[in-house]
Design a protein around this motif. Sequence first.
Motif, PDB file in Angstrom:
ATOM      1  N   GLY A   1       1.197  -4.914  -5.150  1.00 54.24           N
ATOM      2  CA  GLY A   1       0.702  -3.541  -5.071  1.00 54.24           C
ATOM      3  C   GLY A   1      -0.180  -3.182  -6.243  1.00 54.24           C
ATOM      4  N   THR A   2       0.446  -3.000  -7.404  1.00 56.90           N
ATOM      5  CA  THR A   2      -0.238  -2.504  -8.597  1.00 56.90           C
ATOM      6  C   THR A   2      -1.500  -3.284  -8.950  1.00 56.90           C
ATOM      7  OG1 THR A   2       1.955  -1.899  -9.397  1.00 56.90           O
ATOM      8  CG2 THR A   2       0.170  -1.852 -11.000  1.00 56.90           C
ATOM      9  N   ALA A   3      -1.454  -4.599  -8.860  1.00 57.10           N
ATOM     10  CA  ALA A   3      -2.610  -5.408  -9.277  1.00 57.10           C
ATOM     11  C   ALA A   3      -3.798  -5.222  -8.342  1.00 57.10           C
ATOM     12  CB  ALA A   3      -2.227  -6.886  -9.356  1.00 57.10           C
TER      13      ALA A   3
ATOM     14  N   SER B   1       0.807  -1.222   0.000  1.00 56.15           N
ATOM     15  CA  SER B   1       0.000   0.000   0.000  1.00 56.15           C
ATOM     16  C   SER B   1       0.838   1.270   0.000  1.00 56.15           C
ATOM     17  CB  SER B   1      -0.941  -0.023   1.209  1.00 56.15           C
ATOM     18  OG  SER B   1      -0.236  -0.324   2.405  1.00 56.15           O
ATOM     19  N   LYS B   2       2.124   1.169  -0.346  1.00 63.08           N
ATOM     20  CA  LYS B   2       2.943   2.389  -0.431  1.00 63.08           C
ATOM     21  C   LYS B   2       2.320   3.355  -1.433  1.00 63.08           C
ATOM     22  CE  LYS B   2       5.992   0.391  -3.920  1.00 63.08           C
ATOM     23  NZ  LYS B   2       7.065  -0.590  -4.070  1.00 63.08           N
ATOM     24  N   THR B   3       2.308   4.618  -1.081  1.00 67.01           N
ATOM     25  CA  THR B   3       1.725   5.737  -1.861  1.00 67.01           C
ATOM     26  C   THR B   3       0.182   5.685  -1.960  1.00 67.01           C
ATOM     27  OG1 THR B   3       1.676   4.905  -4.167  1.00 67.01           O
ATOM     28  CG2 THR B   3       3.808   5.749  -3.363  1.00 67.01           C
TER      29      THR B   3
ATOM     30  N   ALA C   1      -1.853   1.453 -10.799  1.00 64.58           N
ATOM     31  CA  ALA C   1      -0.501   1.969 -10.998  1.00 64.58           C
ATOM     32  C   ALA C   1      -0.229   3.104 -10.021  1.00 64.58           C
ATOM     33  CB  ALA C   1      -0.321   2.439 -12.423  1.00 64.58           C
ATOM     34  N   ARG C   2       0.991   3.125  -9.470  1.00 65.95           N
ATOM     35  CA  ARG C   2       1.355   4.211  -8.540  1.00 65.95           C
ATOM     36  C   ARG C   2       1.716   5.451  -9.339  1.00 65.95           C
ATOM     37  NH1 ARG C   2       3.194  -0.475  -6.239  1.00 65.95           N
ATOM     38  NH2 ARG C   2       5.056  -0.430  -7.534  1.00 65.95           N
ATOM     39  N   VAL C   3       1.306   6.619  -8.797  1.00 68.44           N
ATOM     40  CA  VAL C   3       1.611   7.861  -9.531  1.00 68.44           C
ATOM     41  C   VAL C   3       2.901   8.476  -9.013  1.00 68.44           C
ATOM     42  CG1 VAL C   3      -0.683   8.427 -10.310  1.00 68.44           C
ATOM     43  CG2 VAL C   3       0.008   9.045  -7.992  1.00 68.44           C
TER      44      VAL C   3
ATOM     45  N   MET D   1       5.684 -10.360  -7.189  1.00 68.56           N
ATOM     46  CA  MET D   1       5.020  -9.062  -7.218  1.00 68.56           C
ATOM     47  C   MET D   1       3.927  -9.161  -8.298  1.00 68.56           C
ATOM     48  SD  MET D   1       8.483  -6.814  -6.409  1.00 68.56           S
ATOM     49  CE  MET D   1       8.245  -5.656  -7.662  1.00 68.56           C
ATOM     50  N   SER D   2       3.326  -8.023  -8.647  1.00 67.80           N
ATOM     51  CA  SER D   2       2.183  -8.093  -9.575  1.00 67.80           C
ATOM     52  C   SER D   2       2.526  -8.805 -10.885  1.00 67.80           C
ATOM     53  CB  SER D   2       1.673  -6.681  -9.882  1.00 67.80           C
ATOM     54  OG  SER D   2       1.143  -6.095  -8.714  1.00 67.80           O
ATOM     55  N   GLY D   3       3.746  -8.588 -11.377  1.00 68.72           N
ATOM     56  CA  GLY D   3       4.092  -9.106 -12.695  1.00 68.72           C
ATOM     57  C   GLY D   3       4.671 -10.505 -12.709  1.00 68.72           C
TER      58      GLY D   3
HETATM   59  C1  LIG Z   1       6.480  -1.831  -4.563  1.00 69.00           C
HETATM   60  C2  LIG Z   1       6.945  -3.162  -4.131  1.00 69.00           C
HETATM   61  C3  LIG Z   1       6.190  -4.322  -4.374  1.00 69.00           C
HETATM   62  C4  LIG Z   1       4.886  -4.321  -5.147  1.00 69.00           C
HETATM   63  O1  LIG Z   1       5.157  -4.241  -6.505  1.00 69.00           O
HETATM   64  P1  LIG Z   1       3.942  -4.280  -7.581  1.00 69.00           P
HETATM   65  O2  LIG Z   1       4.665  -4.513  -8.867  1.00 69.00           O
HETATM   66  O3  LIG Z   1       3.261  -2.965  -7.507  1.00 69.00           O
HETATM   67  O4  LIG Z   1       3.061  -5.406  -7.226  1.00 69.00           O
HETATM   68  C5  LIG Z   1       6.667  -5.522  -3.895  1.00 69.00           C
HETATM   69  N1  LIG Z   1       7.828  -5.598  -3.199  1.00 69.00           N
HETATM   70  C6  LIG Z   1       8.586  -4.515  -2.955  1.00 69.00           C
HETATM   71  C7  LIG Z   1       9.852  -4.668  -2.210  1.00 69.00           C
HETATM   72  C8  LIG Z   1       8.170  -3.270  -3.420  1.00 69.00           C
HETATM   73  O5  LIG Z   1       8.953  -2.202  -3.192  1.00 69.00           O
END
Ligand SMILES: *Cc1c(COP(=O)(O)O)cnc(C)c1O
Length: 227
Positions: free
Chosen positions: A219-221, A35-37, A225-227, A201-203
């Motif tokens: 995060g993203t999924a 949930s960063k940002t 997308a983070r701005v 991560m999402s990808g």
């Molecule tokens: C931002 C972040 C994620 C999430 O990445 P997404 O591609 O948005 O899913 C996972 N792990 C770390 C360490 C991150 O900094």
Amino acid sequence: MTPIAHHLDEVRRRIAGAEARFGRARGAVQLVAVSKTVPVDAIRAAVRAGQARFGESYVQEALTKIRQLTDLALEWHFIGPIQSNKTREIAEHFDWVHGVDRLKIAQRLNDQRPVERAPLNVCIQVNISGEASKSGVAVAELESLAREVAALPRLKLRGVMGIPAPETDFERQRAACARLRAAAERLCGGGLDIDTLSMGMSGDLEAAIAEGATLVRIGTAIFGARV
Ligand SMILES: *Cc1c(COP(=O)(O)O)cnc(C)c1O
């Protein structure tokens, strides 16, 4: 259904699908929502949709949110780079830390973990891509650092964490995740009691689950997308 609830549903489906496809037990993979940002209202929407584990990368931003959400019983994971002048706040306010990559940081977190809280759960970040610019301990130095961290009484060594270089090809994603898995298996083979492989991560969550991830950080999924 809010968009966040819908996205969470999709991510849960992707996780369950990968568990089934790659012979993992159902429910073997935990989801940390990154949930960063992301504003607190979006976090609350995710909580209403059943999510209770959240990952944050920036200490000041995270503390503001944690304070605003104390009415909810949430589990907070610190996943960003750790500066030594921020260890006290991390030790006081988080349940997990994924980016430990040197002993000095581990010692500070240990010394600063409040006595009234359970030991801080720690993953050691491993540099699996071997790039000089990336943080994380070199594979060759992982075991000695892991032994030192495991000996610190206010920390609980849970496992290893990796951030593979971005890659879209599934087999290449898998190869990077396999290197982290091999590193974790060497620790187990060396008698260290760990249960967590923090990757995906999402990808690349499917590749990570194929290679044994027990915790994915998405995060993203979920939040867009983070701005
Ligand atoms: C931002 C972040 C994620 C999430 O990445 P997404 O591609 O948005 O899913 C996972 N792990 C770390 C360490 C991150 O900094």
